[in-house]
Design a protein around this motif. Structure first.
Motif, mmCIF file in Angstrom:
data_model
loop_
_atom_site.group_PDB
_atom_site.id
_atom_site.type_symbol
_atom_site.label_atom_id
_atom_site.label_comp_id
_atom_site.label_asym_id
_atom_site.label_seq_id
_atom_site.Cartn_x
_atom_site.Cartn_y
_atom_site.Cartn_z
ATOM 1 N N LEU A 169 46.673 11.718 -34.081
ATOM 2 C CA LEU A 169 45.435 12.065 -33.377
ATOM 3 C C LEU A 169 44.968 10.814 -32.644
ATOM 4 N N ASP A 170 44.586 10.950 -31.377
ATOM 5 C CA ASP A 170 43.978 9.840 -30.639
ATOM 6 C C ASP A 170 42.486 10.144 -30.554
ATOM 7 N N VAL A 171 41.680 9.291 -31.149
ATOM 8 C CA VAL A 171 40.245 9.591 -31.257
ATOM 9 C C VAL A 171 39.472 8.784 -30.210
ATOM 10 N N HIS A 172 38.877 9.531 -29.268
ATOM 11 C CA HIS A 172 38.117 8.925 -28.169
ATOM 12 C C HIS A 172 36.654 8.745 -28.578
ATOM 13 N N ASP A 173 35.981 7.891 -27.823
ATOM 14 C CA ASP A 173 34.510 7.741 -27.893
ATOM 15 C C ASP A 173 33.976 7.141 -29.180
ATOM 16 N N LEU A 174 34.825 6.431 -29.931
ATOM 17 C CA LEU A 174 34.299 5.754 -31.120
ATOM 18 C C LEU A 174 33.835 4.357 -30.710
ATOM 19 N N GLN A 175 32.694 3.951 -31.228
ATOM 20 C CA GLN A 175 32.262 2.562 -31.024
ATOM 21 C C GLN A 175 32.426 1.885 -32.370
ATOM 22 N N ILE A 176 33.422 1.019 -32.458
ATOM 23 C CA ILE A 176 33.789 0.495 -33.775
ATOM 24 C C ILE A 176 33.087 -0.854 -33.964
ATOM 25 N N SER A 177 31.807 -0.779 -34.341
ATOM 26 C CA SER A 177 31.033 -2.021 -34.474
ATOM 27 C C SER A 177 31.348 -2.720 -35.798
ATOM 28 N N ASN A 178 31.821 -1.965 -36.784
ATOM 29 C CA ASN A 178 32.183 -2.564 -38.076
ATOM 30 C C ASN A 178 33.604 -2.109 -38.433
ATOM 31 N N PRO A 179 34.611 -2.823 -37.905
ATOM 32 C CA PRO A 179 35.999 -2.368 -38.096
ATOM 33 C C PRO A 179 36.417 -2.284 -39.565
ATOM 34 N N LEU A 180 35.938 -3.207 -40.400
ATOM 35 C CA LEU A 180 36.331 -3.180 -41.821
ATOM 36 C C LEU A 180 35.846 -1.883 -42.475
ATOM 37 N N GLU A 181 34.595 -1.543 -42.195
ATOM 38 C CA GLU A 181 34.005 -0.352 -42.803
ATOM 39 C C GLU A 181 34.675 0.917 -42.259
ATOM 40 N N MET A 182 34.901 0.931 -40.945
ATOM 41 C CA MET A 182 35.500 2.128 -40.310
ATOM 42 C C MET A 182 36.936 2.334 -40.792
ATOM 43 N N GLU A 183 37.678 1.248 -40.941
ATOM 44 C CA GLU A 183 39.060 1.369 -41.433
ATOM 45 C C GLU A 183 39.052 1.983 -42.835
ATOM 46 N N ALA A 184 38.203 1.457 -43.706
ATOM 47 C CA ALA A 184 38.152 1.949 -45.093
ATOM 48 C C ALA A 184 37.701 3.416 -45.126
ATOM 49 N N ARG A 185 36.717 3.753 -44.281
ATOM 50 C CA ARG A 185 36.165 5.114 -44.283
ATOM 51 C C ARG A 185 37.208 6.140 -43.828
ATOM 52 N N ILE A 186 37.929 5.822 -42.762
ATOM 53 C CA ILE A 186 38.925 6.786 -42.260
ATOM 54 C C ILE A 186 40.103 6.875 -43.234
ATOM 55 N N ASN A 187 40.450 5.751 -43.855
ATOM 56 C CA ASN A 187 41.535 5.774 -44.849
ATOM 57 C C ASN A 187 41.242 6.717 -46.008
ATOM 58 N N ARG A 188 39.961 6.945 -46.283
ATOM 59 C CA ARG A 188 39.603 7.799 -47.437
ATOM 60 C C ARG A 188 39.712 9.288 -47.140
#
Ligand code: 5RP
Length: 219
Positions: A169-188
């Motif tokens: 999936l290619d996910v458009h329109d995300l503003q990744i201001s906290n990459p560490l948090e976003m990586e962990a959240r999507i991994n879950r």
């Protein structure tokens, strides 16, 4: 100067970081392809090679290298790979070529990770480049719905199957201001195999090809 020359220059600069006796991890993509084509010049320095994709393995073999498996090699010296975006903390978006899972594994096992890019890839905030997520095929719609809830716009890379037999999936329109948090959240999210944010294991060195040569950033 065009982007391909800048990519070539950053790949050339990475060659200088390869020391005698190196076990080398090789990423995937057009920038890395320039590197692979230059590697025969320094083949005496390279002890063993591990690869992040079937495509890179094929090109390495064409250039006379025998590719080892990571299971044989264990933790190793140096991983060199491109990226789709990098911020100033050398946190990356990767996976434009769909090889993100094996790339993340190789980056994790490497003592040093050198990322090679042209200067268009350096950004203030990650997320302009659509974020690739490798998913189990049967979980594609579930992960898509979860990404919509996170205000992303997921697009299925239809017709593309990863080396591991999965979908992207290619996910458009995300503003990744906290990459560490976003990586962990999507991994879950169940069914996510790998998210293309490389923040928990960022690059150690970024080599940026530009009009005035190659600039180096380190963390
Ligand atoms: C492949 C990747 C690549 O490193 C990324 O897409 C950059 O590619 P290129 O060097 O062609 O610009 O993550 O999965």
């Amino acid at each position: 100067m065009d982007a391909s020359q800048k990519k070539r220059d950053s790949a050339k600069a990475a060659m200088e970081l390869i020391e005698p006796g190196t076990t080398l991890g090789v990423g995937t993509g057009s920038t890395v392809n320039y590197l692979i084509e230059m590697l025969p010049e320094i083949r005496d320095k390279i002890d063993r090679v591990v690869s992040s994709s079937e495509a890179s393995t094929a090109l390495l073999e064409e250039n006379g290298f025998e590719v080892s498996s990571l299971n044989e090699v264990g933790d190793y010296d140096l991983y060199i790979d491109g990226a789709d975006e990098s911020n100033k903390h050398l946190q990356l978006i990767k996976g434009g070529g769909g090889a993100l899972t094996r790339e993340k594994v190789l980056a994790a096992a490497a003592r040093r990770f050198v990322c090679i890019v042209d200067d268009t890839k350096l950004v203030g905030m990650l997320g302009s480049f659509p974020l690739p997520i490798e998913v189990l095929p049967m979980a594609r719609e579930l992960v898509s719905r979860r990404m919509l809830k996170m205000r992303g716009q997921p697009i299925w890379r239809e017709g593309f199957i990863t080396d591991n037999g999965n979908h992207i999936l290619d996910v458009h329109d995300l503003q990744i201001s906290n990459p560490l948090e976003m990586e962990a959240r999507i991994n879950r999210i169940p069914g996510v195999v790998t998210v293309g944010i490389f923040a928990h294991r960022p690059a150690d060195i970024l080599l940026i090809g530009g009009d005035n040569g190659v600039r180096e950033m380190r963390i």
